[in-house]
Write an enzyme that holds these catalytic residues in place. Structure first.
Site, short mmCIF file in Angstrom:
data_model
loop_
_atom_site.label_atom_id
_atom_site.label_comp_id
_atom_site.label_asym_id
_atom_site.label_seq_id
_atom_site.Cartn_x
_atom_site.Cartn_y
_atom_site.Cartn_z
N HIS A 191 -8.32 -13.08 -2.04
CA HIS A 191 -8.70 -12.42 -3.29
C HIS A 191 -10.08 -12.90 -3.77
O HIS A 191 -10.86 -12.11 -4.29
CB HIS A 191 -7.64 -12.68 -4.36
CG HIS A 191 -6.40 -11.87 -4.15
ND1 HIS A 191 -5.15 -12.30 -4.53
CD2 HIS A 191 -6.23 -10.66 -3.59
CE1 HIS A 191 -4.26 -11.38 -4.23
NE2 HIS A 191 -4.89 -10.38 -3.66
N ARG A 293 -9.06 4.17 -3.85
CA ARG A 293 -7.72 3.61 -3.74
C ARG A 293 -6.92 4.03 -4.98
O ARG A 293 -7.27 3.64 -6.09
CB ARG A 293 -7.78 2.09 -3.65
CG ARG A 293 -8.62 1.55 -2.51
CD ARG A 293 -8.60 0.03 -2.54
NE ARG A 293 -9.40 -0.57 -1.48
CZ ARG A 293 -10.67 -0.92 -1.61
NH1 ARG A 293 -11.29 -0.71 -2.77
NH2 ARG A 293 -11.32 -1.47 -0.60
N GLU A 419 -6.08 2.95 11.31
CA GLU A 419 -5.88 1.51 11.09
C GLU A 419 -4.76 0.95 11.96
O GLU A 419 -4.42 -0.22 11.85
CB GLU A 419 -5.60 1.24 9.61
CG GLU A 419 -4.55 2.12 9.01
CD GLU A 419 -4.53 2.09 7.49
OE1 GLU A 419 -5.16 1.20 6.89
OE2 GLU A 419 -3.87 2.95 6.89
N ASN A 442 -10.22 -3.47 8.41
CA ASN A 442 -9.43 -4.67 8.06
C ASN A 442 -8.05 -4.61 8.69
O ASN A 442 -7.61 -5.54 9.37
CB ASN A 442 -9.30 -4.80 6.55
CG ASN A 442 -10.64 -4.89 5.84
OD1 ASN A 442 -11.67 -4.94 6.48
ND2 ASN A 442 -10.60 -4.89 4.53
N ASP A 443 -7.33 -3.51 8.44
CA ASP A 443 -5.99 -3.39 9.00
C ASP A 443 -6.04 -3.14 10.51
O ASP A 443 -5.16 -3.61 11.25
CB ASP A 443 -5.22 -2.26 8.31
CG ASP A 443 -4.41 -2.75 7.12
OD1 ASP A 443 -3.97 -3.92 7.14
OD2 ASP A 443 -4.22 -1.98 6.16
N ARG A 453 -4.42 -10.49 8.12
CA ARG A 453 -5.75 -10.43 7.53
C ARG A 453 -5.92 -11.37 6.34
O ARG A 453 -7.03 -11.64 5.91
CB ARG A 453 -6.07 -8.99 7.09
CG ARG A 453 -5.06 -8.42 6.13
CD ARG A 453 -5.33 -6.97 5.79
NE ARG A 453 -6.40 -6.83 4.83
CZ ARG A 453 -6.69 -5.68 4.22
NH1 ARG A 453 -6.00 -4.59 4.48
NH2 ARG A 453 -7.67 -5.62 3.35
N CYS A 490 -14.47 2.79 6.33
CA CYS A 490 -14.37 2.36 4.93
C CYS A 490 -13.88 0.92 4.81
O CYS A 490 -13.61 0.44 3.72
CB CYS A 490 -13.46 3.29 4.13
SG CYS A 490 -11.74 3.28 4.68
#
Length: 565
Positions: A191, A293, A419, A442-443, A453, A490
């Protein structure tokens, strides 16, 4: 002190006095702490404390907006969890525990469950601990853990150093106050890393020994290389800050739509979490939205948002980009983002591989129909070009099902996230069913390398420069291109100016990123022609490690030298 090395997760140079966040005072109530006999009053104290913490987290989220709001709302839901309240009440009634001890023990049981689940849920343990500690602090009359509202020495931007930072602390800071973050723990998708990038503040995580820096020591932080230099010489500071100033001037001069030096257009778009992020996207020159999102509308509530409420939120973003492209990802819930208003689907040993994203839509078609309907109504009132995409799509059959649902709702352009490795491997089949792809690096990295991740210890495997990941991106882009469809990226990789050139060379047609990353990517593309990008991509894929891939690509991108990247 010698130079320390961590993982650079938010680019840029930061320099200022060290502000070392102290380890919080002991927030573990005595095991034998017992209340005075009024169990009802003690239960009320616990309820009020948990609600106070939840309300404070929500308020911080509202002030911060964007991704921070989503993260903090999820923490607020932890504090308001009905199961937790029941467990606290039982401990107070049956064992005579004080409210503070009951809260501590109740959270401990949840903590064991999350840690045992691993994956996404396992990485929520730190968030859970933060909520627990805040509630205990309220009940015990202690100072709230984390950042003080006004550090007493902060007369100028400082380098914030901590063992770890809670989202509630990071979210309320800004670049006017913090020159850089240096964190001993965490990983590239922690985070702290996500919020630092959104703020445009340099950050280094997984940096052992950082908290041993003496408070007030001047510290130079390179958020790209991960180097942290305590007490640098005047010459070092001058060299780095002059390079940073020159880079800033170059970035400011690189305006206009994204394109390579020979005129190959590469639309540069922004990732946002809601209407509150639009101002930053416009400020940094976004040509549209590449990832909206929509989870923020759903995560912090006991009932699903109405169609009218959704329509209003979508329309606000669409109207900010008249004639522009706005790509909306449908609800990506499940795993670490449970919805309180949906019945649980059953215990999942590995929630990151469970019923999330599109799979959740199939189980709850009424939620999907409401969202798609709201999107269609919003699109009818705006000149923006709305495109809707689904997350967690693994097969061509799933893609076709989603496209049909979008068609039934009156949405003319439907795509999917790439992903999951199966989607990249059979990209041509999926492209035959959809209008566009958007690659979530990322995924895709997480599932390709079986590397969570959120786990800093597996940073090497999450590196977007991994040649195997580049191979999958190339497959997806080729599958889309062969069918005459577009393929954007993205994920976090799009915001790396060097990697952005490689992605274009792999055949990617647009790039979407956190808004502060847009100027550097725009400048990097403008200094190289398409052939250079293609050559950089070829040598990167031929490498056997991410370090070799990055070095090889840079050798074919000479324009990077003027950007101090």
């Amino acid at each position: 002190m010698n130079t320390l090395t961590g993982v650079g997760v938010s680019p840029g140079i930061g320099f200022g006095p060290a502000y070392v966040l102290a380890v919080p005072e002991n927030l573990v109530p005595a095991p034998d702490a017992r209340h005075g006999g009024d169990a009802g009053a003690e239960r009320d104290r616990a309820t009020r404390a948990l609600e106070q913490v939840a309300a404070d987290l929500e308020a911080r989220g509202i002030r911060a907006g964007g991704e921070a709001r989503e993260i903090l709302n999820a923490q607020a839901m932890m504090a308001r969890d009905p199961g937790l309240a029941v467990e606290v009440a039982v401990l107070i009634d049956d064992t005579g525990a004080t409210a503070a001890r009951a809260v501590y023990e109740a959270f401990g049981k949840y903590r064991e469950l999350l840690a045992g689940a691993g994956g996404y849920l396992g990485e929520r343990v730190a968030d859970l601990d933060d909520v627990r500690d805040r509630a205990v602090a309220v009940l015990e009359g202690l100072r709230m853990p984390g950042m003080p509202d006004h550090p007493d020495h902060a007369t100028r931007p400082y380098v914030l150093i901590a063992r770890d930072l809670a989202p509630a602390d990071t979210a309320t800071l800004s670049g006017d106050v913090v020159a850089a973050f240096v964190i001993e723990q965490g990983g590239p998708t922690s985070h702290t890393a996500i919020l630092a990038r959104a703020m445009g503040v340099p950050a280094v995580v997984a940096c052992p020994g950082a908290t041993s820096i003496e408070p007030g020591t001047p510290v130079l932080v390179d958020g790209s290389s991960g180097l942290v230099r305590p007490a640098p010489s005047d010459a070092e500071v001058a060299e780095v800050t002059n390079a940073a100033a020159a880079r800033k001037a170059v970035l400011a001069a690189a305006g206009g739509p994204g394109a390579t030096s020979d005129g190959h257009a590469v639309p540069l778009l922004a990732n946002i979490g809601g209407p509150g992020d639009v101002a930053s996207a416009l400020e940094h020159g976004a040509e549209g939205i590449g990832l909206y999102r929509t989870e923020f509308l759903f995560l912090d509530r006991a009932t699903a948002p109405s169609g009218q409420e959704q329509e209003s939120a979508y329309l606000e973003v669409l109207n900010a980009f008249p004639g522009g492209r706005v790509v909306v990802r449908t609800l990506d819930a499940g795993a670490d983002k449970p919805l309180a208003f949906l019945p649980p689907t059953g215990e999942e040993p590995n929630p990151a591989l469970g019923e999330r994203g599109l799979r959740l839509f199939k189980i709850n078609p009424e939620i999907m129909n409401e969202q798609l309907g709201a999107l269609a109504r919003a699109a009818a009132q705006s000149s923006a070009k709305l495109q809707v995409m689904a997350p967690m799509v693994a097969t061509a059959e799933e893609a076709a099902w989603f496209v049909a649902a979008c068609g039934d709702a009156g949405l003319p352009s439907a795509g999917v996230m790439i992903e999951i490795p199966s989607a990249a491997l059979r990209a041509s089949d999926l492209a035959a069913e959809v209008d566009f792809f958007s690659i979530g690096t990322n995924d895709l990295a997480q599932y390709t390398f079986a590397a969570d991740r959120q786990l800093g210890a597996l940073t090497m495997l999450q590196d977007a420069w991994q040649p195997a990941l580049l191979d999958l991106i190339a497959l997806a882009a080729a599958g889309a291109g062969g069918r005459g469809k577009s393929c954007g990226v993205c994920g976090e990789a799009a915001g790396d100016p060097v990697l952005a050139c490689v992605l274009v060379g792999l055949g990617v047609t647009s790039l979407s990123m956190t808004p502060p990353a847009l100027p550097a990517v725009r400048a990097a593309l403008s200094r190289h022609d398409r052939e250079q990008c293609v050559l950089a991509a070829q040598v990167a894929r031929a490498a056997v490690s991410p370090q070799e891939a990055r070095t090889a690509a840079r050798s074919h991108l000479p324009g990077l030298a003027g950007l101090a990247l």
